[in-house]
Design a protein around this motif. Structure first.
Motif: not given
Length: 77
Positions: A39-40, A65-66
């Motif tokens: 994730w970011d 994801y981002g």
């Protein structure tokens, strides 16, 4: 990764810190390849480790994801 080092199919990691620490161990100990979903919010902690794994010549497969991106250095041979 469980504290006792036993591999398993499912791990229950209950905090962001536990996830980051398990990822650090896995990336540092990988011998052939890395498959990761990041994730970011985790990129600041994990991107340098992913870069080091790429430099070691590991086969890298990373889903982000981002909106962050990775530019891995070229592996040295």
């Amino acid at each position: 990764m469980p504290e006792n080092g036993e591999p398993g199919l499912v791990w229950s990691l209950h905090s962001r810190d536990a996830i980051v620490q398990a990822s650090i161990r896995l990336f540092n100990e990988a011998k052939h390849s890395v498959f990761a979903g990041v994730w970011d919010e985790e990129m600041d902690d994990l991107e340098p480790l992913l870069d080091k794994a790429a430099v070691r010549g590991l086969d890298m497969h990373v889903v982000i994801y981002g909106t962050s991106t990775l530019t891995h250095p070229t592996p040295t041979t």
